[in-house]
Design a protein around this motif. Sequence first.
Motif, PDB file in Angstrom:
ATOM      1  N   PHE A 116      29.836  19.368  20.200  1.00 24.28           N
ATOM      2  CA  PHE A 116      28.828  18.676  19.228  1.00 24.28           C
ATOM      3  C   PHE A 116      27.896  19.608  19.174  1.00 24.28           C
ATOM      4  N   TYR A 117      27.891  19.994  17.642  1.00 27.37           N
ATOM      5  CA  TYR A 117      27.080  21.069  17.095  1.00 27.37           C
ATOM      6  C   TYR A 117      25.823  20.392  16.974  1.00 27.37           C
ATOM      7  N   TYR A 118      24.705  20.761  17.765  1.00 26.13           N
ATOM      8  CA  TYR A 118      23.434  19.805  17.632  1.00 26.13           C
ATOM      9  C   TYR A 118      23.071  19.597  16.363  1.00 26.13           C
ATOM     10  N   GLU A 119      22.908  18.286  15.891  1.00 26.19           N
ATOM     11  CA  GLU A 119      22.244  17.845  14.744  1.00 26.19           C
ATOM     12  C   GLU A 119      23.091  18.442  13.340  1.00 26.19           C
ATOM     13  N   GLU A 120      24.349  18.688  13.700  1.00 22.65           N
ATOM     14  CA  GLU A 120      25.167  19.302  12.702  1.00 22.65           C
ATOM     15  C   GLU A 120      26.323  18.763  12.288  1.00 22.65           C
ATOM     16  N   LEU A 126      28.491  13.252  24.853  1.00 27.55           N
ATOM     17  CA  LEU A 126      27.783  14.266  23.781  1.00 27.55           C
ATOM     18  C   LEU A 126      27.023  15.263  24.475  1.00 27.55           C
ATOM     19  N   ASP A 127      26.301  14.819  25.715  1.00 27.02           N
ATOM     20  CA  ASP A 127      25.391  15.990  26.519  1.00 27.02           C
ATOM     21  C   ASP A 127      26.146  16.865  27.183  1.00 27.02           C
ATOM     22  N   ALA A 128      27.402  16.554  27.456  1.00 21.57           N
ATOM     23  CA  ALA A 128      28.397  17.582  28.062  1.00 21.57           C
ATOM     24  C   ALA A 128      28.712  18.630  27.118  1.00 21.57           C
ATOM     25  N   ILE A 129      28.943  18.323  25.858  1.00 17.89           N
ATOM     26  CA  ILE A 129      29.599  18.963  25.099  1.00 17.89           C
ATOM     27  C   ILE A 129      28.663  19.730  23.979  1.00 17.89           C
ATOM     28  N   THR A 130      27.287  19.396  24.128  1.00 20.78           N
ATOM     29  CA  THR A 130      26.468  20.119  23.247  1.00 20.78           C
ATOM     30  C   THR A 130      26.306  21.478  23.218  1.00 20.78           C
ATOM     31  N   LYS A 131      26.338  22.072  21.904  1.00 24.50           N
ATOM     32  CA  LYS A 131      26.368  23.381  21.689  1.00 24.50           C
ATOM     33  C   LYS A 131      25.154  23.702  20.370  1.00 24.50           C
ATOM     34  N   LEU A 164      15.921  24.131  28.998  1.00 23.11           N
ATOM     35  CA  LEU A 164      17.106  24.980  28.629  1.00 23.11           C
ATOM     36  C   LEU A 164      17.394  25.797  29.654  1.00 23.11           C
ATOM     37  N   LYS A 165      18.796  26.358  29.755  1.00 26.09           N
ATOM     38  CA  LYS A 165      19.260  27.390  30.704  1.00 26.09           C
ATOM     39  C   LYS A 165      19.423  28.492  29.712  1.00 26.09           C
ATOM     40  N   THR A 194      21.841  27.303  26.659  1.00 26.23           N
ATOM     41  CA  THR A 194      22.485  25.906  26.539  1.00 26.23           C
ATOM     42  C   THR A 194      21.462  24.953  27.415  1.00 26.23           C
ATOM     43  N   THR A 195      21.895  23.628  27.139  1.00 18.32           N
ATOM     44  CA  THR A 195      21.206  22.462  27.890  1.00 18.32           C
ATOM     45  C   THR A 195      21.513  22.435  29.378  1.00 18.32           C
ATOM     46  N   LYS A 196      21.089  21.616  30.193  1.00 20.03           N
ATOM     47  CA  LYS A 196      21.418  21.642  31.586  1.00 20.03           C
ATOM     48  C   LYS A 196      22.736  20.974  31.643  1.00 20.03           C
ATOM     49  N   GLU A 197      22.926  20.121  30.847  1.00 20.86           N
ATOM     50  CA  GLU A 197      24.071  19.107  31.286  1.00 20.86           C
ATOM     51  C   GLU A 197      25.229  19.590  30.400  1.00 20.86           C
ATOM     52  N   SER A 198      25.287  20.495  29.413  1.00 20.53           N
ATOM     53  CA  SER A 198      26.259  21.217  28.576  1.00 20.53           C
ATOM     54  C   SER A 198      27.140  22.139  29.340  1.00 20.53           C
ATOM     55  N   MET A 199      28.396  22.189  28.893  1.00 23.88           N
ATOM     56  CA  MET A 199      29.536  23.214  29.461  1.00 23.88           C
ATOM     57  C   MET A 199      29.479  24.273  28.383  1.00 23.88           C
ATOM     58  N   PHE A 200      28.883  24.016  27.166  1.00 21.50           N
ATOM     59  CA  PHE A 200      29.080  25.096  26.256  1.00 21.50           C
ATOM     60  C   PHE A 200      27.802  25.986  25.899  1.00 21.50           C
ATOM     61  N   TRP A 201      27.895  27.193  26.093  1.00 14.50           N
ATOM     62  CA  TRP A 201      26.641  28.262  25.695  1.00 14.50           C
ATOM     63  C   TRP A 201      26.804  28.508  24.385  1.00 14.50           C
ATOM     64  N   SER A 202      25.453  28.803  23.828  1.00 21.97           N
ATOM     65  CA  SER A 202      25.159  29.152  22.474  1.00 21.97           C
ATOM     66  C   SER A 202      25.864  30.685  22.316  1.00 21.97           C
TER      67      SER A 202
END
Length: 748
Positions: A45-49, A129-134, A169-170, A217-225
């Motif tokens: 999930f590419y945030y808002e894209e 979506l929270d876990a796959i946000t990038k 954010l982490k 990245t967000t705290k819940e997501s597994m994907f880093w920017s």
Amino acid sequence: FQFSPQPACIDLGTMWAHTLWTIFLLCKFSLAVLPAKPENISCVFYYEENFTCTWSPEKEAGYTWYKVKRTYSYGYKSDICLNDNSTRANHASCSFLPPTITNPDNYTIQVEAQNADGIIKSDITHWSLDAITKMEPPEIFSVKPLLGIKRMVQIKWIRPVLAPVSSALKYTLRFRTVNSAYWMEVNFTKEDIDRDETYNLTGLQAFTVYVIALRCTTKESMFWSAWSQEKMGTTEEEGKLVPCNSFSACPAPYGLDLWRVLRSPTVDGRRLVRLMWKKTSGAPVLEKALGYNIWYFPENSTNFTETLNTTNETLELYLGGKTYWVCVVSYNSLGESPVATLRIPATDEKSFHCIEAMQACLTQDHLVVEWRSSAPAVDTWMVEWFPDLDVEPSTISWESVSQATNWTIRQDELKPLWCYNISVYPVLGDRVGEPFSIQAYVREGIPSEGPVTQADNIGVRTVTIKWKEIPKSQRNGFITNYTIFYQAEDGKEFSKTVNSNILQYDLESLTRKTSYSLQVMASTSAGGTNSSKINFKTLSISVLEIFFITSLVGGGLLILIIMTVAYGLKRPNKLKHLCWPHVPNPAESSIAKWRGDDFKDKINLKESKDPVNMEEDRVLKPCFAPSDLIDKLVVNFENFLEEVSTEELGKGQENILREEKNEYVTSPYRLYCPPISTKIPQRKSRQLCSRIPEGIGLESEEQLFSSVQSLGLDHLCEGEPNPYLKNSVTTREFLTSEKHPEQIKREV
């Protein structure tokens, strides 16, 4: 008849055509190649894209198009994303675009591959979506040193525009010197949501150029920017002095006292270690620390050193079950303090014990703690104290003691009416022994509230009183005892005192079915406070008494049943006679003998004369009485009394007393007669005669009515039935027949 062979040829050709067509279809199906099943589905999930999913295989031998089925809005909606390899370079991916992207949400994805030979579907996958946000990477716009602080640079960056506004954010910051290819990383979290973020990177070399990069990245997501663009900065050079105030310069840090608080390990073996440090005693008053560098590593394994920096005087670490070493230094513009080190023991390590006893006492304005040690080699102690509250304290104080076995603190440094836990740890070299702990008040008071009390197990003369401990923050002193005050309604008050470790008491010798009021008082050395008054009432009968009475009644019934069964087994005929008594048969009554043989002969004559109509004759039928029936009955009744001898009457009474099986006959009716005079008219005589059963002769009728006249008609009509025949007498109504003369002739 002649048949043409042409139809046979036509049938043979059709059969060959069908055969060839079947072979063609079989060959086609055997040569069909279905597309490969989509596997390894991955969604981001590419945030808002957009929301993009990819899968394998990425290349197909033939023309294949894909269909991605999605359910969203927590399963309430669904849509499809179409894709084919003729229009996209990477045909093994498909994207869903706003506004159908909802966050937060849970999606289900299934990919369907189709070619000319068929369709095949993938397994259904689930995505949060929270876990796959990038997100997009942050943008660094400044890397500069702070004036007067060596070996540190301050990084400033802009928070990603397309990032969740309400989410922390982490970050991962990596850095290296400009001439090195080896990257080092620091992880941290930013809870604030400011657009401009800063971070101080310490522990660097002086006057050195560093290359910095960030990702988040967000705290819940597994994907880093992705990594941000690299930015360079230089640390400050040595030798500069920054004024601390207008009178003097800030000296270099003198040193630190370091201590720790160990928590119990969790299920996975990790434990929370809370590090605390402060300026050591004797440090200059003007000393000012700008920050602290902390590094820690497992014992005998310095290759896994972790480095942290903070401006606070506390730090929490999650360490494994092994032994660790922790080092802390403070720094300012003039340099660093000496390194303070502390050994964190392993979870299975046994600590030594040397403190045998300890006590606390109050002087005029001090609290003095003294202890006795069994190890003369130990000459360093760490004293730790904190308030004993219902929640974990936020601050813990400690102080090092050397060359002494006592510790003193001013009373005004501790809060009155608060209980303090005081622990003393022996320190021998780098090892810390087992602590000895006590509790102390600098001043005690009465409890703020009394204990919460309730009455349980209320009985006839007993009751159990239970109460809860007063919260620690409301005790205001050590509870020395509890006193129970109870009083009967309009009675004398009694009291019982128990120790402070007892939280329930059984009151006895109470009065049955009586109301009581009760209070419990908690006492300290300064006084006591009563609880709220409660009321209870003792029972009128106890459960044990109910059980005892029920047992007696039930036991008595059981014994009676057993005796009855035993009696019935021993004398079954007697029990049968008691339960089901024999009812005499009126047809076999001996009254016929008392009235002479004429009546008995008539009955036998009737039975032998018309046995076929026996069932019909059993129904008593009415008859017409002659006009002189009453006179005959009166005369014949006297003759009847003369015929019955005294001996026969004695035999009849003897038979009754001996319970012989003789049955007696009485009239199967109960005649109803109104009160009449002795002289009965002829018309009424006929009515009375009409109720006399069929089969009774004229002589018997005369005798019967003679008895009626002597006894009185009222007695005849309303008299009580014979008690010996009450079970055999049944009320029967005679059927009135119009053929009375014929019936009378047949009976005669």
